[in-house]
Write an enzyme that holds these catalytic residues in place. Structure first.
Site, PDB file in Angstrom:
ATOM      1  CD  GLN A 104      -6.782  -4.480   4.109  1.00  0.00           C
ATOM      2  OE1 GLN A 104      -7.716  -5.209   4.444  1.00  0.00           O
ATOM      3  NE2 GLN A 104      -6.942  -3.221   3.784  1.00  0.00           N
TER       4      GLN A 104
ATOM      5  CB  CYS B 276      -3.689   3.283  -1.532  1.00  0.00           C
ATOM      6  SG  CYS B 276      -4.840   4.600  -1.228  1.00  0.00           S
TER       7      CYS B 276
ATOM      8  CE  LYS C 219      -7.100  -0.185   6.376  1.00  0.00           C
ATOM      9  NZ  LYS C 219      -7.884   0.249   5.221  1.00  0.00           N
TER      10      LYS C 219
ATOM     11  CG  HIS D 215      -1.917   0.961   1.408  1.00  0.00           C
ATOM     12  ND1 HIS D 215      -1.678   2.250   1.810  1.00  0.00           N
ATOM     13  CD2 HIS D 215      -3.259   0.867   1.216  1.00  0.00           C
ATOM     14  CE1 HIS D 215      -2.821   2.916   1.861  1.00  0.00           C
ATOM     15  NE2 HIS D 215      -3.802   2.099   1.499  1.00  0.00           N
TER      16      HIS D 215
ATOM     17  CG  ASP E  89       0.674  -2.261   6.118  1.00  0.00           C
ATOM     18  OD1 ASP E  89      -0.298  -2.443   6.871  1.00  0.00           O
ATOM     19  OD2 ASP E  89       0.618  -1.581   5.067  1.00  0.00           O
TER      20      ASP E  89
HETATM   21  N1  PLP Z   1      -1.706  -0.667   4.617  1.00  0.00           N
HETATM   22  C1  PLP Z   1      -2.636  -1.399   4.022  1.00  0.00           C
HETATM   23  C2  PLP Z   1      -2.286  -2.765   3.511  1.00  0.00           C
HETATM   24  C3  PLP Z   1      -3.919  -0.903   3.871  1.00  0.00           C
HETATM   25  O1  PLP Z   1      -4.864  -1.630   3.266  1.00  0.00           O
HETATM   26  C4  PLP Z   1      -4.214   0.388   4.377  1.00  0.00           C
HETATM   27  C5  PLP Z   1      -5.558   0.975   4.194  1.00  0.00           C
HETATM   28  O2  PLP Z   1      -6.279   0.653   3.280  1.00  0.00           O
HETATM   29  C6  PLP Z   1      -3.204   1.102   5.012  1.00  0.00           C
HETATM   30  C7  PLP Z   1      -1.953   0.539   5.117  1.00  0.00           C
HETATM   31  C8  PLP Z   1      -3.440   2.463   5.576  1.00  0.00           C
HETATM   32  O3  PLP Z   1      -4.261   2.400   6.687  1.00  0.00           O
HETATM   33  P1  PLP Z   1      -4.787   3.732   7.369  1.00  0.00           P
HETATM   34  O4  PLP Z   1      -5.369   4.563   6.276  1.00  0.00           O
HETATM   35  O5  PLP Z   1      -5.795   3.247   8.347  1.00  0.00           O
HETATM   36  O6  PLP Z   1      -3.623   4.382   8.007  1.00  0.00           O
END
Ligand code: PLP
Length: 405
Positions: free
Chosen positions: A201, A362, A224, A121, A198
């Site tokens: 998900q 993203c 999430k 992401h 990260d």
């Molecule tokens: N990393 C992954 C794999 C994501 O799917 C997302 C959000 O869709 C994020 C990071 C970013 O999360 P946040 O916007 O809650 O900081």
């Protein structure tokens, strides 16, 4: 089997309609819906305990502080961290990653390398690029296998004497691929390289055990995982966090301040400048209880049934291409039909009450890898049903027939 009717009754939003159709919410990877118990926890904070934390001697402030610190202990247990000193509150996954990039990255130097993967992401790419621009550090990118899993041999070969860090997704938000975190971490550690995972998900769909994963940092977002927006968690190994400089300056993160010299608070407060989102934190506590009450394995098994039904249904549609078919993938299905744009598909599905995500998710480097501008993504949660999946598959078929003309 989950009692989805009982679960659904806890989400007033599921009673609403879109364009006269019952809402079918399949955008859970972007953000999950929020059950009544979590909303009630927010209300309770505002109605009964609204006071700033850590600084007050009065009753309300102590009650709010107790909730924030009790939640920290709950999170510690939930992810099996060794100490609450390792649990840092942040705004979400994005801020957590930025924190590590800014703080730990401060020690990196020109010529150093950071490993990321093709499936990251933007949150786990851009903070490292910002650091890279400042320090002239290079990103090295792990390629994918055709099924959307990571090429582990190629990953191992990326390590050189210049590798300083690896930042890797636990689960891809597009492909659903679940990466073998322990194996990836072991490889990095053999090269003396710390690893950030990260977990945005993963947190709503699988047990997170940071001791078992042995990762050095783990980031996730409350919104999430049935929790409120605006709060997330960074786990970090204490011995690393202790050596890292503060990320932001302000109240709460100091030991003593003078114009001559300021000292820092102990962990975890060193990384928590300013007033934390104490309302959100208290509500995250309710979200963790909620997940544990249903049982994360029960949620995952239910979502796998939905994924299987959706995949089988979609595969019957001519011209439909699914991105990400790795074994054991999470309940996310990204697809395109022929050359129909993801936006057109998403907009017409919305007219039928079905919320899916469209576009680049993203993850533009991943879109480039597949040579597409965007994809349609359906992602599942505990409250989704097989009936909803059937309606969704029929709707995709119907919309595809309209748009193919
Ligand atoms: N990393 C992954 C794999 C994501 O799917 C997302 C959000 O869709 C994020 C990071 C970013 O999360 P946040 O916007 O809650 O900081």
């Amino acid at each position: 089997m989950l009692d989805t009717q009982l679960i659904r009754s806890q989400y007033p939003i599921l009673n609403r309609t879109v364009d006269g159709h019952p809402l079918i919410y399949l955008d859970n990877a972007a953000t999950s819906l929020t059950p009544r118990v979590v909303v009630e926890a927010i209300n309770e904070m505002y109605n009964c305990h609204k006071a700033n934390v850590h600084r007050g001697v009065h009753t309300l402030s102590q009650e709010a502080t107790d909730r924030v610190e009790a939640t920290r202990e709950k999170i510690r247990r939930h992810i099996n961290a060794a100490s609450t000193a390792e649990i840092i509150y942040a705004q979400g996954t994005t801020e957590s990653i930025n924190l590590v990039a800014a703080s730990m990255g401060d020690t990196f130097q020109h010529g150093d390398e950071i490993i990321v993967t093709t499936m990251e992401h933007h949150s786990n790419i851009v903070p490292w690029q910002l650091l890279g621009d400042r320090k002239r550090i290079r990103l090295r990118v792990v390629p994918l296998n055709p099924d959307g899993s990571l090429n582990i041999n190629a990953y191992e070969e990326l390590f050189t004497e210049n590798t300083r860090f690896a930042a890797l997704a636990h689960v891809s938000n597009v492909l659903g691929t679940v990466n073998p975190v322990r194996q990836l971490t072991d490889i990095a550690h053999r090269h003396g390289v710390p690893v950030l995972i990260d977990g945005a998900q993963a947190a709503a769909h699988r047990t997170i055990d940071v001791a078992q994963l042995d990762c050095d940092f783990y980031a996730f977002s409350s919104h999430k995982m049935y929790g409120p927006t605006g709060v997330g968690v960074l786990y970090g190994k204490q011995r690393l966090l202790e050596r890292m400089p503060p990320y932001q300056g302000g109240g709460e993160m100091i030991g003593n301040v003078s114009f001559e010299k300021t000292t820092w608070a102990d962990l975890p407060f060193k990384f928590e400048a300013g007033t934390p989102d104490y309302v959100g934190i208290a509500a995250l506590s309710a979200a963790i209880d909620y997940i544990n009450q249903i049982g994360i394995d029960n949620i995952a098994a239910h979502e796998q049934n939905l994924l299987q039904a959706a995949t089988q249904g979609l595969q019957k549609i001519g011209d439909l291409r699914i991105f990400g078919t790795a074994e054991g993938k999470e309940a996310v299905v990204s697809f395109l039909v022929g050359n129909i744009s993801s936006y057109d598909m998403g907009m017409l599905l919305d007219r039928l009450g079905i919320a899916v995500r469209t576009g680049h998710h993203c993850a533009q480097p991943l879109m480039s890898h597949y040579d597409v501008a965007g994809m349609v993504r359906a992602s599942f949660a505990a409250y989704n049903t097989l009936e909803e999946v059937d309606t969704f598959v029929s709707a995709v078929n119907r919309v595809a027939n309209i748009l193919r003309r």
